[in-house]
Write an enzyme that holds these catalytic residues in place. Structure first.
Site, PDB file in Angstrom:
ATOM      1  N   HIS A 156       0.687  -1.202  -0.091  1.00 56.09           N
ATOM      2  CA  HIS A 156       0.287   0.323   0.142  1.00 56.09           C
ATOM      3  C   HIS A 156       0.896   0.972  -0.228  1.00 56.09           C
ATOM      4  O   HIS A 156       1.972   1.087   0.186  1.00 56.09           O
ATOM      5  CB  HIS A 156      -1.108  -0.004   1.382  1.00 56.09           C
ATOM      6  CG  HIS A 156      -2.436  -0.854   1.190  1.00 56.09           C
ATOM      7  ND1 HIS A 156      -2.042  -2.155   1.247  1.00 56.09           N
ATOM      8  CD2 HIS A 156      -3.403  -0.682   0.543  1.00 56.09           C
ATOM      9  CE1 HIS A 156      -3.336  -2.931   1.629  1.00 56.09           C
ATOM     10  NE2 HIS A 156      -4.211  -1.724   1.331  1.00 56.09           N
ATOM     11  N   LYS A 160      -0.604   4.746   4.677  1.00 62.67           N
ATOM     12  CA  LYS A 160      -1.646   3.973   5.308  1.00 62.67           C
ATOM     13  C   LYS A 160      -1.019   3.956   6.348  1.00 62.67           C
ATOM     14  O   LYS A 160       0.341   3.691   6.979  1.00 62.67           O
ATOM     15  CB  LYS A 160      -1.714   2.650   3.886  1.00 62.67           C
ATOM     16  CG  LYS A 160      -2.278   1.518   5.199  1.00 62.67           C
ATOM     17  CD  LYS A 160      -2.783   0.116   4.406  1.00 62.67           C
ATOM     18  CE  LYS A 160      -3.607  -0.568   4.626  1.00 62.67           C
ATOM     19  NZ  LYS A 160      -5.125   0.268   5.170  1.00 62.67           N
TER      20      LYS A 160
END
Length: 269
Positions: A156, A160
């Site tokens: 990600h 995040k």
């Protein structure tokens, strides 16, 4: 066609903007409310101003104001904020679509309890493709239950804040459930140093964070002489917004209850 009066939490954020635009483009949905934290500079601004087409809906930090015209709240924020919204929605019968990740067991229990008062769809990933992938993983795990080591790799963007991702954990739970295991007992979240040989009963997780990766997930079934990889790669957060709207439509005739995207897609046995 039933009109969906939808409020968006985290209205000034990246995902909030994507959700607002999806609602604006949906023929059966209306933006009925917008929420953000009190310290946000967007408080008091029109929630759809960034689209160049004001919606006449101001971003509010006060839940009573922000949700006064809403029948649904779509929430992709953070656990502490979502749980505050949850309590209000349960008390006032507002249905929730929760895409927030990072809940602990107490948070998940609070969601389950609130579902006795209003309808809630809770899924760490609203993508239709991801949820079809979950079904494929269940089938693969049952067929590859012996002789295959299982590893889950996810990547990600740098912003995040939780790891592994909620989607990766859900994938692990699906695989573990298909194998009759408890993920809490068999998950391995990091390896370093002399670890010894791999325990074949474990499910390993590897986490990558960097750049602007929207979300990549791969489950590796590694046997002797072959490997099977089942992957899903997201190139846009729009898929999550479309899934959330599909979830809202699913909840239209549900007064109470806790559901997930497997229910929406009729993927449960």
């Amino acid at each position: 066609m039933t009109q969906l009066n939808i409020a968006i939490a985290g209205a000034s954020g990246r995902m909030g903007h994507i959700l607002i635009e999806a609602v604006a483009n949906a023929p059966d949905a209306v933006l009925a409310g917008a929420l953000d934290i009190a310290s946000s500079p967007a408080i008091g601004q029109d929630a759809a101003a960034f689209l160049g087409k004001p919606a006449g809906v101001l971003i509010e930090s006060d839940l009573a104001k922000g949700l006064s015209g809403a029948d649904y709240l779509i929430d992709f924020t953070r656990p502490e904020g979502t749980l505050q919204h949850l309590a209000y929605c349960a008390e006032h019968g507002i249905k929730m679509i929760i895409g927030t990740t990072g809940f602990d067991d107490a948070g998940k229990a609070a969601i389950a309890a609130a579902a006795e008062k209003t309808a809630i769809l809770f899924a760490p990933n609203m993508s239709v493709g991801v949820n079809v992938t979950m079904k494929l993983l269940e089938l693969a795990a049952k067929s590859l239950s012996e002789g295959y080591d299982i590893e889950i790799i996810e990547a990600h963007h740098r912003f995040k804040v939780d790891a592994p991702s909620g989607t990766a954990l859900q994938m692990g739970e699906v695989v573990a459930g298909a194998l009759g295991r408890d993920l809490k007992e068999c998950a391995v979240y990091g390896r370093e140093g002399v670890t010894g040989e791999r325990d074949p009963s474990t499910i390993g997780f590897a986490t990558i964070r960097g750049g602007d990766v929207v979300g990549d997930h791969t489950v590796l079934f590694a046997g002797i002489g072959e490997r099977i990889e089942i992957s899903h790669k997201s190139s846009s957060r729009v898929t999550y917004a479309h899934g959330a709207l599909r979830a809202a439509r699913f909840l239209a005739d549900k007064p109470t209850g806790l559901f997930d995207m497997q229910d929406v897609l009729s993927l449960k046995n």
